[in-house]
Scaffold this motif. Structure first.
Motif, PDB file in Angstrom:
ATOM      1  N   MET A   1      34.783  48.059  33.474  1.00  0.00           N
ATOM      2  CA  MET A   1      35.454  47.925  32.165  1.00  0.00           C
ATOM      3  C   MET A   1      34.537  47.302  31.111  1.00  0.00           C
ATOM      4  SD  MET A   1      38.358  45.040  32.961  1.00  0.00           S
ATOM      5  CE  MET A   1      37.945  43.562  33.909  1.00  0.00           C
TER       6      MET A   1
ATOM      7  N   LEU B   1      47.612  48.019  45.566  1.00  0.00           N
ATOM      8  CA  LEU B   1      47.892  47.179  46.718  1.00  0.00           C
ATOM      9  C   LEU B   1      49.404  47.121  46.941  1.00  0.00           C
ATOM     10  CD1 LEU B   1      45.451  44.230  45.880  1.00  0.00           C
ATOM     11  CD2 LEU B   1      45.142  45.958  47.681  1.00  0.00           C
TER      12      LEU B   1
ATOM     13  N   VAL C   1      44.045  39.108  43.161  1.00  0.00           N
ATOM     14  CA  VAL C   1      44.294  40.153  44.162  1.00  0.00           C
ATOM     15  C   VAL C   1      43.181  40.314  45.204  1.00  0.00           C
ATOM     16  CG1 VAL C   1      45.752  41.474  42.589  1.00  0.00           C
ATOM     17  CG2 VAL C   1      43.277  41.938  42.656  1.00  0.00           C
TER      18      VAL C   1
ATOM     19  N   MET D   1      39.676  49.160  36.898  1.00  0.00           N
ATOM     20  CA  MET D   1      40.546  48.070  36.409  1.00  0.00           C
ATOM     21  C   MET D   1      41.998  48.263  36.828  1.00  0.00           C
ATOM     22  SD  MET D   1      40.507  48.681  32.279  1.00  0.00           S
ATOM     23  CE  MET D   1      40.712  50.330  31.606  1.00  0.00           C
TER      24      MET D   1
ATOM     25  N   ARG E   1      44.239  51.789  51.475  1.00  0.00           N
ATOM     26  CA  ARG E   1      43.564  53.091  51.475  1.00  0.00           C
ATOM     27  C   ARG E   1      43.961  53.909  52.702  1.00  0.00           C
ATOM     28  NH1 ARG E   1      38.122  50.219  49.154  1.00  0.00           N
ATOM     29  NH2 ARG E   1      38.611  50.518  46.940  1.00  0.00           N
TER      30      ARG E   1
ATOM     31  N   PHE F   1      40.427  38.199  40.676  1.00  0.00           N
ATOM     32  CA  PHE F   1      40.720  39.217  39.658  1.00  0.00           C
ATOM     33  C   PHE F   1      42.214  39.138  39.360  1.00  0.00           C
ATOM     34  CE2 PHE F   1      41.685  43.394  37.952  1.00  0.00           C
ATOM     35  CZ  PHE F   1      40.529  43.813  37.302  1.00  0.00           C
TER      36      PHE F   1
ATOM     37  N   PHE G   1      52.779  40.348  47.818  1.00  0.00           N
ATOM     38  CA  PHE G   1      51.982  41.569  47.906  1.00  0.00           C
ATOM     39  C   PHE G   1      50.918  41.401  48.977  1.00  0.00           C
ATOM     40  CE2 PHE G   1      47.786  40.595  46.038  1.00  0.00           C
ATOM     41  CZ  PHE G   1      48.026  39.313  45.565  1.00  0.00           C
TER      42      PHE G   1
ATOM     43  N   GLY H   1      52.036  45.974  35.482  1.00  0.00           N
ATOM     44  CA  GLY H   1      52.571  45.286  34.313  1.00  0.00           C
ATOM     45  C   GLY H   1      53.396  44.047  34.616  1.00  0.00           C
ATOM     46  N   GLU H   2      53.644  43.772  35.898  1.00  0.00           N
ATOM     47  CA  GLU H   2      54.450  42.588  36.230  1.00  0.00           C
ATOM     48  C   GLU H   2      53.592  41.516  36.884  1.00  0.00           C
ATOM     49  OE1 GLU H   2      58.068  43.390  38.343  1.00  0.00           O
ATOM     50  OE2 GLU H   2      58.585  45.070  37.035  1.00  0.00           O
ATOM     51  N   PRO H   3      54.027  40.246  36.769  1.00  0.00           N
ATOM     52  CA  PRO H   3      53.290  39.173  37.438  1.00  0.00           C
ATOM     53  C   PRO H   3      53.274  39.416  38.952  1.00  0.00           C
ATOM     54  CG  PRO H   3      54.919  38.276  35.908  1.00  0.00           C
ATOM     55  CD  PRO H   3      55.180  39.740  36.003  1.00  0.00           C
ATOM     56  N   LEU H   4      52.249  38.898  39.608  1.00  0.00           N
ATOM     57  CA  LEU H   4      52.149  39.079  41.056  1.00  0.00           C
ATOM     58  C   LEU H   4      53.305  38.380  41.762  1.00  0.00           C
ATOM     59  CD1 LEU H   4      48.305  38.458  41.538  1.00  0.00           C
ATOM     60  CD2 LEU H   4      49.525  40.652  41.669  1.00  0.00           C
TER      61      LEU H   4
ATOM     62  N   HIS I   1      31.835  44.637  36.211  1.00  0.00           N
ATOM     63  CA  HIS I   1      32.984  45.539  36.376  1.00  0.00           C
ATOM     64  C   HIS I   1      32.865  46.696  35.378  1.00  0.00           C
ATOM     65  CE1 HIS I   1      37.090  47.015  36.524  1.00  0.00           C
ATOM     66  NE2 HIS I   1      37.263  46.285  37.616  1.00  0.00           N
TER      67      HIS I   1
ATOM     68  N   TRP J   1      34.922  43.856  43.827  1.00  0.00           N
ATOM     69  CA  TRP J   1      35.894  43.899  44.928  1.00  0.00           C
ATOM     70  C   TRP J   1      36.513  45.281  45.147  1.00  0.00           C
ATOM     71  CZ3 TRP J   1      41.130  45.112  44.569  1.00  0.00           C
ATOM     72  CH2 TRP J   1      41.600  45.296  43.259  1.00  0.00           C
TER      73      TRP J   1
ATOM     74  N   VAL K   1      45.915  40.015  37.832  1.00  0.00           N
ATOM     75  CA  VAL K   1      46.759  41.173  37.534  1.00  0.00           C
ATOM     76  C   VAL K   1      48.118  40.657  37.106  1.00  0.00           C
ATOM     77  CG1 VAL K   1      47.934  43.180  38.521  1.00  0.00           C
ATOM     78  CG2 VAL K   1      45.554  42.701  39.137  1.00  0.00           C
ATOM     79  N   PRO K   2      48.646  41.071  35.939  1.00  0.00           N
ATOM     80  CA  PRO K   2      47.983  41.918  34.942  1.00  0.00           C
ATOM     81  C   PRO K   2      46.810  41.194  34.291  1.00  0.00           C
ATOM     82  CG  PRO K   2      50.373  41.686  34.513  1.00  0.00           C
ATOM     83  CD  PRO K   2      50.007  40.688  35.543  1.00  0.00           C
ATOM     84  N   LEU K   3      45.867  41.974  33.760  1.00  0.00           N
ATOM     85  CA  LEU K   3      44.760  41.389  33.013  1.00  0.00           C
ATOM     86  C   LEU K   3      45.272  40.756  31.725  1.00  0.00           C
ATOM     87  CD1 LEU K   3      42.156  44.257  33.430  1.00  0.00           C
ATOM     88  CD2 LEU K   3      41.798  41.893  34.177  1.00  0.00           C
TER      89      LEU K   3
ATOM     90  N   ASP L   1      40.810  39.945  48.348  1.00  0.00           N
ATOM     91  CA  ASP L   1      40.681  39.460  49.717  1.00  0.00           C
ATOM     92  C   ASP L   1      39.222  39.054  49.896  1.00  0.00           C
ATOM     93  OD1 ASP L   1      40.868  38.935  52.401  1.00  0.00           O
ATOM     94  OD2 ASP L   1      41.087  41.035  53.009  1.00  0.00           O
TER      95      ASP L   1
ATOM     96  N   CYS M   1      42.729  49.241  40.004  1.00  0.00           N
ATOM     97  CA  CYS M   1      42.684  49.342  41.463  1.00  0.00           C
ATOM     98  C   CYS M   1      43.846  48.606  42.124  1.00  0.00           C
ATOM     99  CB  CYS M   1      41.350  48.793  41.977  1.00  0.00           C
ATOM    100  SG  CYS M   1      41.126  48.935  43.757  1.00  0.00           S
ATOM    101  N   ALA M   2      44.168  47.426  41.618  1.00  0.00           N
ATOM    102  CA  ALA M   2      45.189  46.617  42.285  1.00  0.00           C
ATOM    103  C   ALA M   2      46.600  47.139  42.053  1.00  0.00           C
ATOM    104  CB  ALA M   2      45.111  45.167  41.801  1.00  0.00           C
TER     105      ALA M   2
ATOM    106  N   ARG N   1      46.843  41.818  50.070  1.00  0.00           N
ATOM    107  CA  ARG N   1      45.473  41.948  49.569  1.00  0.00           C
ATOM    108  C   ARG N   1      44.642  42.908  50.423  1.00  0.00           C
ATOM    109  NH1 ARG N   1      46.796  36.659  48.473  1.00  0.00           N
ATOM    110  NH2 ARG N   1      46.427  36.009  46.303  1.00  0.00           N
ATOM    111  N   ASP N   2      45.284  43.563  51.355  1.00  0.00           N
ATOM    112  CA  ASP N   2      44.553  44.400  52.315  1.00  0.00           C
ATOM    113  C   ASP N   2      44.199  45.753  51.690  1.00  0.00           C
ATOM    114  OD1 ASP N   2      43.500  45.757  54.431  1.00  0.00           O
ATOM    115  OD2 ASP N   2      45.350  45.776  55.616  1.00  0.00           O
ATOM    116  N   LEU N   3      43.052  45.787  51.013  1.00  0.00           N
ATOM    117  CA  LEU N   3      42.626  46.983  50.294  1.00  0.00           C
ATOM    118  C   LEU N   3      42.312  48.128  51.261  1.00  0.00           C
ATOM    119  CD1 LEU N   3      41.805  48.301  47.613  1.00  0.00           C
ATOM    120  CD2 LEU N   3      39.627  47.070  47.736  1.00  0.00           C
TER     121      LEU N   3
END
Lengths: 280, 280
Positions: free
Chosen positions: A146, B97, A225, B146, B117, A206, B109, B103-106, A144, A182, A208-210, A227, B148-149, B111-113
């Motif tokens: 990063m 996505l 996150v 990093m 787009r 991956f 959502f 900054g928040e927990p998932l 990645h 990804w 999120v958040p990291l 797919d 992207c999501a 996963r369809d990247l």
């Protein structure tokens, strides 16, 4: 499930002997090993253990760091170990900017990114014949972006293929790792381009958040996150029929019972990865 | 130093009025503004302040988040604000996505990247005519992979150009931000390809190791790992002659005296950026 491989650092608390035993008990046929753990167990002892268990060694992690000082001797040793273990490939994390040490504050280092990449190409040129003579496949792993400064100046699959292309696919291949790739808008065509160069397919999610230490931003498949379906299908369509390693660096999983982690990994793999491998 | 622009979040504690005053006192001719700070100062008042100070508004940050629910009304408002301010561009952070909140927990959502787009392309199609009518240039900002999501499904300059290409360069441009793009093996040719589409050049360094909150991994030029010279030269050779924004999100700098931060930023810019702008 026959292509499921346990990368040993997914169950990091297990020694090689414990991980081999765990694989046997869970019906896992392949394992990805780490050099430092192999050294702790002893190389000869590890060879005996995996042979007695009938395990395939899907990878040895890892060679590389070709941008650091004098990298060849250590990489030749890694190649010898991979040969002794009969590993399908030696994963190469190629190294970051010269002088940047992962996890440490910046000291004296070079900002010459193009120069660092040139050193990777030179290192590869020196090592490829040595690997070829021993029947070991080097597997370039794009990491990645990063991690570009401190771990790998190869950041995309396309770039890794560019570095591998001067060599026969059976000598220098590439690693497709879902965590690292990804996000790449070009990843699916590059997986197709990689074709027979795909030496390893590694899966993990991956997060999120990291977390604070981004090295541990890897999660169990389904917890992040990614797919996986398009990636896995592309890898299968590219002709890859080797083992699929679950490789997760994650503080919570490392603190958990490895037994449970392996059970969960196999469950998630069956749900999220296996259906798209298009096995016949 | 005439092309040096202070992005307001480099001196985040300053209000718009304070930042404008700081620019005047330090001989800075251009400023990059943030919508929430403009709103706090009042749009009309901000227009008056920047005009009275004779400042160019090098960008308004930011529109975008086109992958979220109902994004058009808010972006039209951002375009109106950019028009009122006479901003050189409206920076577009396109969104991650759908359902992933920075900054928040998932939570719930997608996963369809590829789908995300596609939503970016659709949003742009809806907004470009509105922006063109008002003489506002949308500037697509590819963000580091990093993010992207959770922030931007555009991760490379090449990809951003692909999204901009259906439109005239004066309507949809791209942002070249050193922090986001330095690692990209393809960045120099893509800067050349971008040519007249470059709407903004933003500089700050990439810190290693990254801090716990990766959003704040930006550093003062010279404090991180980026070699600015090749990037700056490529931007200059591509024909970009606009302002160069120093945009740094960094907890230590935000805690420091903005006066000192601006002084340091101008000093580092003079050392590390200005010499490669090839001004005649």
């Amino acid at each position: 499930m026959r292509r499921f491989s346990l990368n040993q650092w997914t169950t990091k608390r297990w020694t090689v002997a414990e991980a081999v035993d765990g694989c046997v008990r869970h019906g896992v046929e392949a394992i990805g090993l780490w050099r430092q753990d192999v050294a702790a167990q002893g190389l000869d002892e590890t060879v005996k253990l995996v042979r007695a268990a009938g395990l395939r060694v899907s990878s040895l992690c890892r060679g590389g760091f070709l941008t650091g000082p004098d990298p060849l001797a250590n990489n030749r040793k890694a190649i010898d170990e991979a040969a002794a273990l009969g590993a399908s490939c030696l994963v190469m994390v190629v190294g970051g900017l010269p002088g940047v040490v992962p996890g440490e504050p910046l000291g004296a280092f070079s900002r010459d990114l193009a120069g660092a990449r040139a050193r990777v190409a030179e290192g590869l040129e020196a090592l490829a014949p040595y690997a070829a003579e021993r029947g070991v496949r080097l597997a370039l792993e794009p990491l990645h972006p990063m991690y570009c400064a401190d771990r790998a100046v190869l950041s995309t699959l396309g770039q890794a293929i560019d570095f591998a292309e001067p060599y026969p696919p059976e000598v220098v291949g590439v690693v497709v790792d879902s965590f690292h790739l990804w996000w790449d808008p070009d990843v699916l065509p590059q997986i197709a381009r990689a074709g027979s160069r795909i030496a390893s397919y590694q899966v993990c999610d991956f997060l999120v958040p990291l977390p604070a230490d981004v090295l541990l931003g890897r999660g169990m498949m389904g917890d992040g996150v990614i797919d996986f379906a398009p990636l896995t299908r592309a890898v299968a369509e590219a002709g890859y029929d080797g083992d699929v390693e679950v490789e997760i660096f994650n503080a919570d999983l490392w603190a958990a019972d490895p037994e449970t982690v392996l059970t969960t990994a196999r469950h998630r793999y069956a749900q999220l990865i296996a259906p798209d491998l298009q096995e016949v």
